[in-house]
Motif scaffolding. Sequence first.
Motif, PDB file in Angstrom:
ATOM      1  N   SER A  26       0.859  -1.236   0.111  1.00 26.50           N
ATOM      2  CA  SER A  26      -0.166  -0.031   0.070  1.00 26.50           C
ATOM      3  C   SER A  26       0.884   1.224  -0.006  1.00 26.50           C
ATOM      4  O   SER A  26       0.395   2.039  -0.823  1.00 26.50           O
ATOM      5  CB  SER A  26      -0.956   0.189   1.212  1.00 26.50           C
ATOM      6  N   LEU A  27       1.910   1.176   0.493  1.00 24.97           N
ATOM      7  CA  LEU A  27       2.832   2.399   0.971  1.00 24.97           C
ATOM      8  C   LEU A  27       3.458   2.544  -0.770  1.00 24.97           C
ATOM      9  O   LEU A  27       3.525   3.825  -0.986  1.00 24.97           O
ATOM     10  CB  LEU A  27       3.962   2.165   1.866  1.00 24.97           C
ATOM     11  N   GLU A  28       3.930   1.661  -1.151  1.00 20.52           N
ATOM     12  CA  GLU A  28       4.375   1.860  -2.729  1.00 20.52           C
ATOM     13  C   GLU A  28       3.423   2.425  -3.580  1.00 20.52           C
ATOM     14  O   GLU A  28       3.842   3.204  -4.534  1.00 20.52           O
ATOM     15  CB  GLU A  28       4.773   0.515  -3.256  1.00 20.52           C
ATOM     16  N   ILE A  29       1.893   2.049  -3.366  1.00 23.44           N
ATOM     17  CA  ILE A  29       0.959   2.242  -4.221  1.00 23.44           C
ATOM     18  C   ILE A  29       0.533   3.823  -4.122  1.00 23.44           C
ATOM     19  O   ILE A  29       0.490   4.757  -4.816  1.00 23.44           O
ATOM     20  CB  ILE A  29      -0.153   1.628  -4.179  1.00 23.44           C
ATOM     21  N   GLU A  30       0.611   4.042  -2.706  1.00 21.23           N
ATOM     22  CA  GLU A  30       0.630   5.738  -2.424  1.00 21.23           C
ATOM     23  C   GLU A  30       1.788   6.656  -2.824  1.00 21.23           C
ATOM     24  O   GLU A  30       1.568   7.788  -3.524  1.00 21.23           O
ATOM     25  CB  GLU A  30       0.443   5.891  -0.882  1.00 21.23           C
ATOM     26  N   GLN A  31       3.101   6.010  -2.783  1.00 22.81           N
ATOM     27  CA  GLN A  31       4.392   6.715  -3.223  1.00 22.81           C
ATOM     28  C   GLN A  31       4.050   6.870  -4.726  1.00 22.81           C
ATOM     29  O   GLN A  31       4.651   7.810  -5.331  1.00 22.81           O
ATOM     30  CB  GLN A  31       5.613   6.068  -2.963  1.00 22.81           C
ATOM     31  N   GLU A  32       3.461   5.727  -5.567  1.00 19.25           N
ATOM     32  CA  GLU A  32       3.553   5.943  -6.918  1.00 19.25           C
ATOM     33  C   GLU A  32       2.621   6.849  -7.314  1.00 19.25           C
ATOM     34  O   GLU A  32       2.589   7.542  -8.423  1.00 19.25           O
ATOM     35  CB  GLU A  32       3.125   4.668  -7.458  1.00 19.25           C
ATOM     36  N   TRP A  33       1.325   7.042  -6.493  1.00 19.20           N
ATOM     37  CA  TRP A  33       0.297   8.142  -6.797  1.00 19.20           C
ATOM     38  C   TRP A  33       1.018   9.583  -6.832  1.00 19.20           C
ATOM     39  O   TRP A  33       0.704  10.284  -7.735  1.00 19.20           O
ATOM     40  CB  TRP A  33      -0.844   8.037  -5.831  1.00 19.20           C
ATOM     41  N   LEU A  34       2.076   9.786  -5.794  1.00 17.52           N
ATOM     42  CA  LEU A  34       2.573  11.133  -5.791  1.00 17.52           C
ATOM     43  C   LEU A  34       3.433  11.206  -6.952  1.00 17.52           C
ATOM     44  O   LEU A  34       3.678  12.213  -7.646  1.00 17.52           O
ATOM     45  CB  LEU A  34       3.642  11.259  -4.560  1.00 17.52           C
ATOM     46  N   GLU A  35       4.089  10.214  -7.485  1.00 16.12           N
ATOM     47  CA  GLU A  35       4.746  10.431  -8.885  1.00 16.12           C
ATOM     48  C   GLU A  35       3.750  10.858 -10.085  1.00 16.12           C
ATOM     49  O   GLU A  35       4.258  11.354 -10.821  1.00 16.12           O
ATOM     50  CB  GLU A  35       5.633   8.877  -9.204  1.00 16.12           C
ATOM     51  N   ILE A  36       2.572  10.060  -9.898  1.00 21.76           N
ATOM     52  CA  ILE A  36       1.830  10.293 -11.182  1.00 21.76           C
ATOM     53  C   ILE A  36       1.112  11.806 -11.013  1.00 21.76           C
ATOM     54  O   ILE A  36       1.066  12.476 -12.048  1.00 21.76           O
ATOM     55  CB  ILE A  36       0.678   9.319 -11.112  1.00 21.76           C
ATOM     56  N   GLN A  37       1.027  12.186  -9.904  1.00 23.21           N
ATOM     57  CA  GLN A  37       0.505  13.623  -9.684  1.00 23.21           C
ATOM     58  C   GLN A  37       1.449  14.480 -10.067  1.00 23.21           C
ATOM     59  O   GLN A  37       1.238  15.664 -10.908  1.00 23.21           O
ATOM     60  CB  GLN A  37       0.280  13.798  -8.125  1.00 23.21           C
ATOM     61  N   ALA A  38       2.684  14.342  -9.964  1.00 23.40           N
ATOM     62  CA  ALA A  38       3.950  14.975 -10.332  1.00 23.40           C
ATOM     63  C   ALA A  38       3.886  14.968 -12.014  1.00 23.40           C
ATOM     64  O   ALA A  38       4.138  15.980 -12.589  1.00 23.40           O
ATOM     65  CB  ALA A  38       5.298  14.587  -9.753  1.00 23.40           C
ATOM     66  N   ALA A  39       3.748  13.794 -12.577  1.00 23.88           N
ATOM     67  CA  ALA A  39       3.864  14.010 -13.873  1.00 23.88           C
ATOM     68  C   ALA A  39       2.519  14.400 -14.661  1.00 23.88           C
ATOM     69  O   ALA A  39       2.721  15.011 -15.837  1.00 23.88           O
ATOM     70  CB  ALA A  39       3.816  12.292 -14.291  1.00 23.88           C
ATOM     71  N   GLN A  40       1.572  14.422 -13.918  1.00 22.23           N
ATOM     72  CA  GLN A  40       0.206  15.225 -14.373  1.00 22.23           C
ATOM     73  C   GLN A  40       0.742  16.633 -14.595  1.00 22.23           C
ATOM     74  O   GLN A  40      -0.042  17.281 -15.241  1.00 22.23           O
ATOM     75  CB  GLN A  40      -0.978  15.083 -13.513  1.00 22.23           C
ATOM     76  N   PHE A  91      -6.994   8.163  -8.487  1.00 22.12           N
ATOM     77  CA  PHE A  91      -6.350   7.292  -7.653  1.00 22.12           C
ATOM     78  C   PHE A  91      -7.274   6.056  -7.095  1.00 22.12           C
ATOM     79  O   PHE A  91      -8.399   6.387  -6.610  1.00 22.12           O
ATOM     80  CB  PHE A  91      -5.776   7.811  -6.387  1.00 22.12           C
ATOM     81  N   ARG A  92      -7.170   4.829  -7.231  1.00 22.81           N
ATOM     82  CA  ARG A  92      -8.031   3.914  -6.875  1.00 22.81           C
ATOM     83  C   ARG A  92      -7.450   2.779  -5.864  1.00 22.81           C
ATOM     84  O   ARG A  92      -8.209   1.803  -5.583  1.00 22.81           O
ATOM     85  CB  ARG A  92      -8.760   3.076  -8.037  1.00 22.81           C
ATOM     86  N   GLY A  93      -6.391   2.942  -5.401  1.00 23.79           N
ATOM     87  CA  GLY A  93      -5.806   2.118  -4.568  1.00 23.79           C
ATOM     88  C   GLY A  93      -5.157   0.846  -5.097  1.00 23.79           C
ATOM     89  O   GLY A  93      -4.821  -0.159  -4.267  1.00 23.79           O
ATOM     90  N   VAL A  94      -4.898   0.837  -6.146  1.00 26.18           N
ATOM     91  CA  VAL A  94      -4.014  -0.442  -6.897  1.00 26.18           C
ATOM     92  C   VAL A  94      -3.137   0.319  -7.909  1.00 26.18           C
ATOM     93  O   VAL A  94      -3.007   1.569  -8.253  1.00 26.18           O
ATOM     94  CB  VAL A  94      -5.137  -0.954  -7.942  1.00 26.18           C
ATOM     95  N   PRO A  95      -2.019  -0.580  -8.145  1.00 28.85           N
ATOM     96  CA  PRO A  95      -1.047  -0.167  -8.924  1.00 28.85           C
ATOM     97  C   PRO A  95      -1.433   0.468 -10.411  1.00 28.85           C
ATOM     98  O   PRO A  95      -2.567   0.112 -10.915  1.00 28.85           O
ATOM     99  CB  PRO A  95      -0.209  -1.373  -9.244  1.00 28.85           C
ATOM    100  N   PHE A  96      -0.795   1.575 -10.868  1.00 27.32           N
ATOM    101  CA  PHE A  96      -0.941   2.068 -12.084  1.00 27.32           C
ATOM    102  C   PHE A  96      -0.821   1.217 -13.205  1.00 27.32           C
ATOM    103  O   PHE A  96      -1.518   1.732 -14.026  1.00 27.32           O
ATOM    104  CB  PHE A  96       0.221   3.376 -12.286  1.00 27.32           C
ATOM    105  N   SER A  97      -0.318   0.154 -13.049  1.00 26.80           N
ATOM    106  CA  SER A  97      -0.455  -0.758 -13.949  1.00 26.80           C
ATOM    107  C   SER A  97      -1.829  -1.302 -14.322  1.00 26.80           C
ATOM    108  O   SER A  97      -2.026  -1.742 -15.491  1.00 26.80           O
ATOM    109  CB  SER A  97       0.405  -2.067 -13.568  1.00 26.80           C
ATOM    110  N   ALA A  98      -2.660  -1.276 -13.454  1.00 30.37           N
ATOM    111  CA  ALA A  98      -3.819  -1.806 -13.622  1.00 30.37           C
ATOM    112  C   ALA A  98      -4.775  -1.069 -14.800  1.00 30.37           C
ATOM    113  O   ALA A  98      -5.331  -1.328 -15.518  1.00 30.37           O
ATOM    114  CB  ALA A  98      -4.901  -1.789 -12.429  1.00 30.37           C
ATOM    115  N   TRP A  99      -4.718   0.556 -14.653  1.00 25.11           N
ATOM    116  CA  TRP A  99      -4.807   1.371 -15.487  1.00 25.11           C
ATOM    117  C   TRP A  99      -4.375   1.133 -17.099  1.00 25.11           C
ATOM    118  O   TRP A  99      -5.203   1.382 -17.961  1.00 25.11           O
ATOM    119  CB  TRP A  99      -4.700   2.657 -15.167  1.00 25.11           C
ATOM    120  N   LEU A 100      -3.047   1.015 -17.144  1.00 20.01           N
ATOM    121  CA  LEU A 100      -2.209   0.534 -18.361  1.00 20.01           C
ATOM    122  C   LEU A 100      -2.897  -0.370 -18.783  1.00 20.01           C
ATOM    123  O   LEU A 100      -2.968  -0.470 -19.975  1.00 20.01           O
ATOM    124  CB  LEU A 100      -0.874   0.470 -18.023  1.00 20.01           C
ATOM    125  N   PHE A 101      -3.141  -1.557 -17.950  1.00 24.58           N
ATOM    126  CA  PHE A 101      -3.572  -2.857 -18.531  1.00 24.58           C
ATOM    127  C   PHE A 101      -4.989  -2.692 -19.137  1.00 24.58           C
ATOM    128  O   PHE A 101      -5.188  -3.631 -20.033  1.00 24.58           O
ATOM    129  CB  PHE A 101      -3.680  -3.834 -17.624  1.00 24.58           C
TER     130      PHE A 101
END
Length: 203
Positions: A26-40, A91-101
């Motif tokens: 869950s921590l990695e997913i939340e950290q990834e969300w911060l990366e995505i927000q930055a990329a947005q 953000f849905r609480g799952v890895p960004f890969s789910a959206w890519l898939f």
Amino acid sequence: MSFNLQISRSLAKNGGMSLGRKTVSSLEIEQEWLEIQAAQGNPALFRPIYNRYFEQVFRFIHRRTADEDLSSDLCSQVFLKAMQRLNEYAFRGVPFSAWLFRIASNEVSQFFRQNKAGRVVSIEDVHIGEVIEEIDEEHNEAMRKKLLLVLNDLNEMDLQLIEMRFFEQMPFKEIADITGMTENNAKVKVYRILERLKKKLIS
């Protein structure tokens, strides 16, 4: 859409074109969300996310095409669309890969519909046994062959659910995010499909 089921014993041994998935905390997913927000806010910051998921998305597509050139082309389309729609991602609480898939699944389906071709379903031999065990049947060669026949009779969505749950080892939460259904609905649908498979196998 028709399907071409491809069985591989070697994939189960050496990893082949499996998704190379690992458990994400869950921590990695939340950290990834911060990366995505930055990329947005700055598209240049999407590069680390692209590097992280390119191989997984390529493998996801290749399992459905068995064609490296086509997989590369579709993979490029997936990341192009992901970049174009990044501000729509929530953000849905799952890895960004789910959206890519989800994008990749749509691209693959669209390609095969437009070209009126049958999509490949890659199945490692070991996962056939897991499906048979899940429906409480004896795993032998005759049962294995019969399972392949009944799998080929499933509709596109039902086969996709079995594919993601058993052949790609996805958790229900991620399956739900990819398919756009609730997690509980994904569970119910998978278990109902298994019940139908069992009835056909013992008939």
